[in-house]
Design a protein around this motif. Structure first.
Motif, PDB file in Angstrom:
ATOM      1  N   LYS A  36       1.181  -1.246   0.253  1.00 27.08           N
ATOM      2  CA  LYS A  36       0.224   0.220  -0.251  1.00 27.08           C
ATOM      3  C   LYS A  36       0.442   1.259   0.065  1.00 27.08           C
ATOM      4  N   MET A  37       0.226   2.404   0.182  1.00 31.92           N
ATOM      5  CA  MET A  37       1.199   3.745  -0.370  1.00 31.92           C
ATOM      6  C   MET A  37       2.044   3.800   1.463  1.00 31.92           C
ATOM      7  N   GLN A  38       2.847   4.488   1.019  1.00 31.50           N
ATOM      8  CA  GLN A  38       3.791   4.871   2.138  1.00 31.50           C
ATOM      9  C   GLN A  38       4.252   6.090   2.364  1.00 31.50           C
ATOM     10  N   GLN A  39       4.281   6.597   3.356  1.00 33.97           N
ATOM     11  CA  GLN A  39       4.908   7.656   3.435  1.00 33.97           C
ATOM     12  C   GLN A  39       6.701   8.191   4.486  1.00 33.97           C
ATOM     13  N   ASN A  44       7.875  12.967   3.136  1.00 31.30           N
ATOM     14  CA  ASN A  44       6.926  12.705   3.803  1.00 31.30           C
ATOM     15  C   ASN A  44       5.587  13.258   1.813  1.00 31.30           C
ATOM     16  N   PHE A  45       6.491  12.571   1.235  1.00 28.67           N
ATOM     17  CA  PHE A  45       5.904  12.297   0.014  1.00 28.67           C
ATOM     18  C   PHE A  45       4.880  10.694  -0.109  1.00 28.67           C
ATOM     19  N   LEU A  46       4.134  10.090  -0.692  1.00 32.07           N
ATOM     20  CA  LEU A  46       4.082   9.439  -1.041  1.00 32.07           C
ATOM     21  C   LEU A  46       4.176   7.961  -2.177  1.00 32.07           C
ATOM     22  N   THR A  47       4.334   7.021  -1.782  1.00 37.52           N
ATOM     23  CA  THR A  47       5.326   6.429  -2.591  1.00 37.52           C
ATOM     24  C   THR A  47       4.732   4.765  -2.055  1.00 37.52           C
ATOM     25  N   TYR A  77      10.825   0.179   0.644  1.00 38.25           N
ATOM     26  CA  TYR A  77       9.667   0.651  -0.778  1.00 38.25           C
ATOM     27  C   TYR A  77      10.775   2.068  -0.819  1.00 38.25           C
ATOM     28  N   CYS A  78      11.083   2.461  -1.962  1.00 38.67           N
ATOM     29  CA  CYS A  78      11.828   3.888  -2.529  1.00 38.67           C
ATOM     30  C   CYS A  78      10.479   4.682  -2.657  1.00 38.67           C
ATOM     31  N   CYS A  79      11.282   5.886  -2.660  1.00 37.33           N
ATOM     32  CA  CYS A  79      10.576   7.263  -2.125  1.00 37.33           C
ATOM     33  C   CYS A  79      10.683   8.100  -3.990  1.00 37.33           C
ATOM     34  N   HIS A  80       9.772   8.099  -5.058  1.00 34.70           N
ATOM     35  CA  HIS A  80      10.238   8.820  -6.023  1.00 34.70           C
ATOM     36  C   HIS A  80      10.909   9.969  -6.246  1.00 34.70           C
ATOM     37  N   HIS A  81      10.566  10.933  -5.434  1.00 40.42           N
ATOM     38  CA  HIS A  81      10.765  12.159  -4.591  1.00 40.42           C
ATOM     39  C   HIS A  81      11.970  12.830  -4.305  1.00 40.42           C
ATOM     40  N   PHE A  86      12.895   2.864   2.577  1.00 42.84           N
ATOM     41  CA  PHE A  86      12.803   2.383   3.928  1.00 42.84           C
ATOM     42  C   PHE A  86      12.273   1.175   4.057  1.00 42.84           C
ATOM     43  N   TYR A  87      11.749   0.605   5.135  1.00 42.92           N
ATOM     44  CA  TYR A  87      10.731  -0.100   5.551  1.00 42.92           C
ATOM     45  C   TYR A  87       9.225  -0.008   5.914  1.00 42.92           C
ATOM     46  N   GLU A  88       8.280  -0.742   5.820  1.00 49.92           N
ATOM     47  CA  GLU A  88       7.483  -0.508   6.358  1.00 49.92           C
ATOM     48  C   GLU A  88       7.218  -0.270   7.537  1.00 49.92           C
TER      49      GLU A  88
END
Length: 396
Positions: A36-39, A44-47, A77-81, A86-88
């Motif tokens: 699911k989407m993670q911050q 603080n962007f969603l990815t 997860y990996c942030c697009h921005h 980071f791990y959930e």
């Protein structure tokens, strides 16, 4: 539906149960979370972009006397921005922990009981250093180490034999009946350093301090808490009179010869009892002893008069009776009462506060007995920090 019930039973909501493997001594429970989407914790962007996976083995609570392990397929997860990886977060395990929250909570519950570290470690299938580490974590993050001095405190030493000091000081809240702190020793210099760490505002809140008849305690309270009333504990100043009476009994026993000697040997408990609680057997023992020693009879009368002071109704009556008792005991020919009378006169003001405020150190003494039990079952503590944290966390 069956998988949902198993997940609820294990306390790991929010995951999918993939498989369960049973071995001779343990279980492996394979779980995974929904993507699911993670911050991003950085920007603080969603990815929902997944960078990679890894398997983490997490110790969980025992099931039917078998160890259980959660085999978690962790998703990173990996942030697009910003490119942060980071791990959930999971509800059933804290970050950097290798044991589930259920294991952590079981250990914290055991730390509140009269159990030593080794027993807690065996019961929860973890190591002793892990138990100690969990204790530190629970203590500091529950803010139990942050406190303000209450209006009424009791202080008393106990034999802790910790940190190269024979005695430690127990500071106790007389209103909430809880331990406030443990000081490393009862020496004046250590007490001065400890109480100097509090602000003037905190120290001004203290109105009453109950203590035993130990002079360094009186000095430090008068120096650091000038507005607090010092109360001498009823048990300790009554103990002086009881000890004087027993010392007279022992001297009579040592100096008596023949058949009369036996009458002074086994009457210690009978002499110490309040007259309203003596049995017929006690009365017989005392009467025989009094026939041989009129001075013991008078000393027993003085003791009983002292005990009767606390049953009086008003402060004025107690104060008048106490002053009269001091004069009677001082004018008597019983040398064993001379030293207690001198001590009681020195502490007269603080004993009067005890009559006026009706406060005692009884709850503190009870806590000290349980602290000694904790020390005994733990085979002693060398580290004062561990000892203090265990006392404060333990539901004594």
């Amino acid at each position: 539906m069956q998988n949902n019930n198993i997940i609820k039973l294990l306390g790991i909501q929010g995951v999918f149960l993939k498989n369960i493997k049973e071995y001779d001594n343990y279980l492996e429970i394979y779980i995974e979370t929904k993507r699911k989407m993670q911050q991003c914790p950085c920007c603080n962007f969603l990815t929902n972009k997944v960078h990679d996976y890894r398997i983490q083995k997490i110790q969980h609570i025992s099931i039917d006397k078998k160890l259980s392990f959660l085999i978690l397929n962790k998703r990173r997860y990996c942030c697009h921005h910003c490119g942060k990886k980071f791990y959930e977060n999971y509800s059933f395990i804290q970050k950097y922990f290798r044991k589930s929250n259920s294991v952590f909570e079981c250990v914290c519950d055991d730390l509140k009981k009269l159990k030593n570290f080794k027993t807690i470690a065996i019961d929860n299938n973890i190591s002793i250093p892990t138990v100690v580490r969990y204790m530190h974590y629970n203590f500091y993050f529950s803010n139990k180490h942050n406190f303000d001095l209450p209006q009424r405190i009791g202080i008393d030493e106990f034999k802790g034999n910790c940190n190269n000091q024979k005695y430690q000081l127990h500071i106790f809240d007389l209103d909430t009946k809880k331990t406030i702190d443990i000081v490393k020793s009862r020496k004046y210099d250590d007490l001065e350093t400890y109480f100097s760490s509090f602000s003037l505002e905190q120290k001004s809140r203290v109105k009453v301090v109950s203590m035993d008849l130990y002079s360094p305690f009186k000095r430090i309270i008068k120096d650091k808490f000038p507005h607090a009333s010092i109360v001498a504990d009823n048990f300790h100043f009554t103990k002086l009179v009881m000890q004087a009476l027993d010392e007279l009994r022992l001297n009579l026993w040592r100096n008596t010869k023949g058949a009369e000697k036996k009458y002074f040997k086994n009457i210690k408990l009978s002499l110490a009892k309040d007259i309203s609680k003596v049995s017929d057997l006690d009365v017989d023992k005392l009467l025989y002893a009094f026939d041989f020693s009129p001075i013991l009879k008078y000393a027993y009368k003085l003791k009983q008069q002292f005990l009767d002071i606390k049953s009086l109704d008003t402060f004025e009556e107690k104060e008048f009776a106490f002053r009269k008792w001091l004069d009677d005991a001082e004018s008597s020919t019983i040398k064993e009462f001379k030293k207690p009378v001198k001590t009681l006169r020195q502490w007269h003001q603080y004993i009067s506060n005890s009559f006026k405020l009706n406060i005692s150190n009884g709850p503190v003494e009870g806590k000290n007995n349980l602290i000694k039990t904790l020390k005994r079952i733990s085979f002693g503590f060398r580290n004062l920090t561990n000892f203090k944290e265990r006392i404060i966390l333990c539901s004594l």
